[in-house]
Write a protein that holds these residues in place. Structure first.
Motif, PDB file in Angstrom:
ATOM      1  N   HIS A  68      23.551 -19.442  12.620  1.00 20.95           N
ATOM      2  CA  HIS A  68      24.387 -18.826  13.263  1.00 20.95           C
ATOM      3  C   HIS A  68      24.218 -19.475  14.714  1.00 20.95           C
ATOM      4  O   HIS A  68      23.002 -19.360  15.473  1.00 20.95           O
TER       5      HIS A  68
ATOM      6  N   HIS B 151      30.525 -15.800   4.877  1.00 20.92           N
ATOM      7  CA  HIS B 151      29.662 -15.158   6.168  1.00 20.92           C
ATOM      8  C   HIS B 151      30.005 -13.481   6.133  1.00 20.92           C
ATOM      9  O   HIS B 151      30.970 -13.393   6.605  1.00 20.92           O
TER      10      HIS B 151
ATOM     11  N   LYS C 286      24.414 -11.583   3.644  1.00 17.85           N
ATOM     12  CA  LYS C 286      23.235 -11.681   4.302  1.00 17.85           C
ATOM     13  C   LYS C 286      22.188 -10.468   4.544  1.00 17.85           C
ATOM     14  O   LYS C 286      22.777  -9.280   4.931  1.00 17.85           O
TER      15      LYS C 286
ATOM     16  N   HIS D 283      29.946 -19.726  13.836  1.00 18.75           N
ATOM     17  CA  HIS D 283      30.753 -19.284  15.025  1.00 18.75           C
ATOM     18  C   HIS D 283      31.250 -20.550  15.790  1.00 18.75           C
ATOM     19  O   HIS D 283      32.467 -20.776  16.143  1.00 18.75           O
TER      20      HIS D 283
ATOM     21  N   HIS E 114      27.546  -9.748   6.653  1.00 12.76           N
ATOM     22  CA  HIS E 114      26.671  -9.016   6.751  1.00 12.76           C
ATOM     23  C   HIS E 114      26.887  -7.550   6.197  1.00 12.76           C
ATOM     24  O   HIS E 114      27.254  -6.719   7.099  1.00 12.76           O
TER      25      HIS E 114
ATOM     26  N   ASP F 161      32.991 -12.364   8.708  1.00 14.04           N
ATOM     27  CA  ASP F 161      31.779 -12.148   9.407  1.00 14.04           C
ATOM     28  C   ASP F 161      31.573 -10.660   9.629  1.00 14.04           C
ATOM     29  O   ASP F 161      31.240 -10.114  10.506  1.00 14.04           O
TER      30      ASP F 161
HETATM   31 FE    FE Z   1      27.055 -13.405  11.375  1.00 13.44          FE
END
Ligand code: FE
Ligand code: NIG
Length: 391
Positions: A227, A70, A134, A250, A72, A301
């Motif tokens: 998410h 996960h 992502k 999460h 970004h 994350d």
């Molecule tokens: Fe995220």
């Protein structure tokens, strides 16, 4: 094909109970042999076969490379001031994402690619050898398309986060944004991604909107991940289970019915304590999830809003100290758990046939990852049999 033998491993984590003790399959005084990009032998150091290259680990611990499921990484700018304001008491809200959307739209492709490269290099130095990435900071067809294309230059694990937050030009018109995503964005972007994701949260997208986005992604051959339940109790977990998502990520604000749904499913609960740390959120109830039999992964994350860290060792320490995971559970979740979340069987374990992805620690045991928080313990990283740190 070239062979490499890593010998004198103080503590080896294989993640194969058939190869050692407990769920981590732990062995001592061990050796691992790579042939080209693949693990071909695991056993006692004294029995290690001859190889073209020998690396004496001098009693260090060796683990599978971390599997970061996960992140970004396609974005521009940062939100350090938002972080400082939050630490002074301002609550986190989904709307902060729009700051990064504006910066990302204004950036060139080269700037975005350089940012991904920088953060992936950082991830490798922290021991991650597989990294999902992502999109989600473009939120126009063209900006999401270039985001997934840029991500795809660096990883096969590309996720189209088509609906992160309704962008400013769709303020108050989230349904119209979702229609655009379903009719235009997903058909254009799907060929460049493996996964479809949505932020199902107050201030982002509701159950019906999230369902529409994920269903459209599935219709275009993408596999869903969600998410969900980050900031509030909500429908994300059960929507993920209903649609057979690979993971729901999460999973902080949940009720018993969410835990029961996950426990009866193949959907992995990916816990992201770096985000809870940086938003002063509650930490996920990992014990309740694990004790119910839910498969748990840990991710960092990495993103500029809620969790600007690439360090799974930091997340392992948080998971142990703040979420009452055992060190063994946390290490499994950051390796084999991440692999489950990405539906990968070639990474997350050091067993014959697995990809030769491994991390050596400047410590005798994997326990030191949580026991020595904040210390740069990663001494060597191999990916596909090649030494990628130090390099
Ligand atoms: Fe995220
Ligand atoms: O995983 N929750 C939604 N997305 C990110 C945060 C994005 C941001 O604040 O920029 C997350 O926490």
């Amino acid at each position: 094909m070239p062979t490499t033998a890593l010998t004198a491993i103080g503590t080896l984590v294989t993640n194969d109970p058939a190869l050692g003790d407990g769920p981590l399959g732990v062995r001592h005084d061990a050796a691992v042999v790579f042939e080209d990009a693949t693990v071909v032998w695991v056993g006692d150091s004294a029995d290690a076969p001859a190889a073209d290259t020998g690396v004496d680990l001098g009693g260090r611990a060796l683990l599978p490379g971390f599997v970061e499921s996960h992140s970004h990484l396609v974005f521009a700018g940062d939100r350090a001031e938002e972080f400082a304001a939050r630490m002074a008491g301002r609550p986190y809200g989904a709307g902060g994402i729009r700051t990064t959307i504006a910066a990302t739209r204004a950036a060139t492709d080269d700037e975005l690619a350089a940012n991904v490269r920088r953060l992936l290099d950082e991830s490798v130095r922290a021991g991650s050898t597989t990294v999902e990435c992502k999109s989600g900071y473009g939120q126009t067809v063209e900006d999401e398309l270039r985001s997934v294309r840029i991500a795809g230059r660096f990883t096969d694990e590309v996720t189209l986060l088509a609906a992160h937050v309704p962008p400013p030009e769709y303020a108050g018109r989230a349904d119209e944004y979702v229609t655009m995503v379903v009719e235009e964005m997903i058909p254009r972007c799907a060929p460049h991604a493996r996964w479809i994701d949505v932020f199902c949260e107050q201030g982002a997208f509701d159950r019906e909107q999230a369902h529409a986005v994920l269903s459209a992604g599935i219709a275009h051959g993408l596999v869903p991940r969600v998410h969900g339940n980050q900031l509030h109790q909500g429908p994300g977990v059960r929507l993920a289970v209903e649609l057979g998502a690979a993971s729901v990520d999460h999973v902080v604000h949940v009720e018993q019915a969410d835990i029961d749904a996950l426990a009866g499913s193949d959907t992995v609960a990916t816990l992201l304590p770096g985000a809870d740390f940086s938003t002063r959120n509650s930490y996920p109830g990992a014990r309740a999830l694990l004790d119910a039999g839910v498969t748990v992964a840990l991710g960092a994350d990495c993103n500029p809003g809620t969790s600007y860290t690439t360090s799974l060792p930091f997340c392992i320490a948080l998971a142990v100290r703040e979420m009452r995971m055992t060190p063994d559970e946390a290490v499994w979740a950051a390796t084999a758990g991440g692999a489950r979340a990405l539906r990968r069987t070639d990474v997350g374990a050091l067993t014959p046939g697995a990809r030769a992805d491994a991390v050596a620690l400047d410590a005798p045991s994997y326990l030191h990852l949580a026991y020595r928080p904040g210390v740069p313990l990663i001494s060597q990283v191999w990916r596909g049999g090649a030494l990628v740190h130090p390099n």
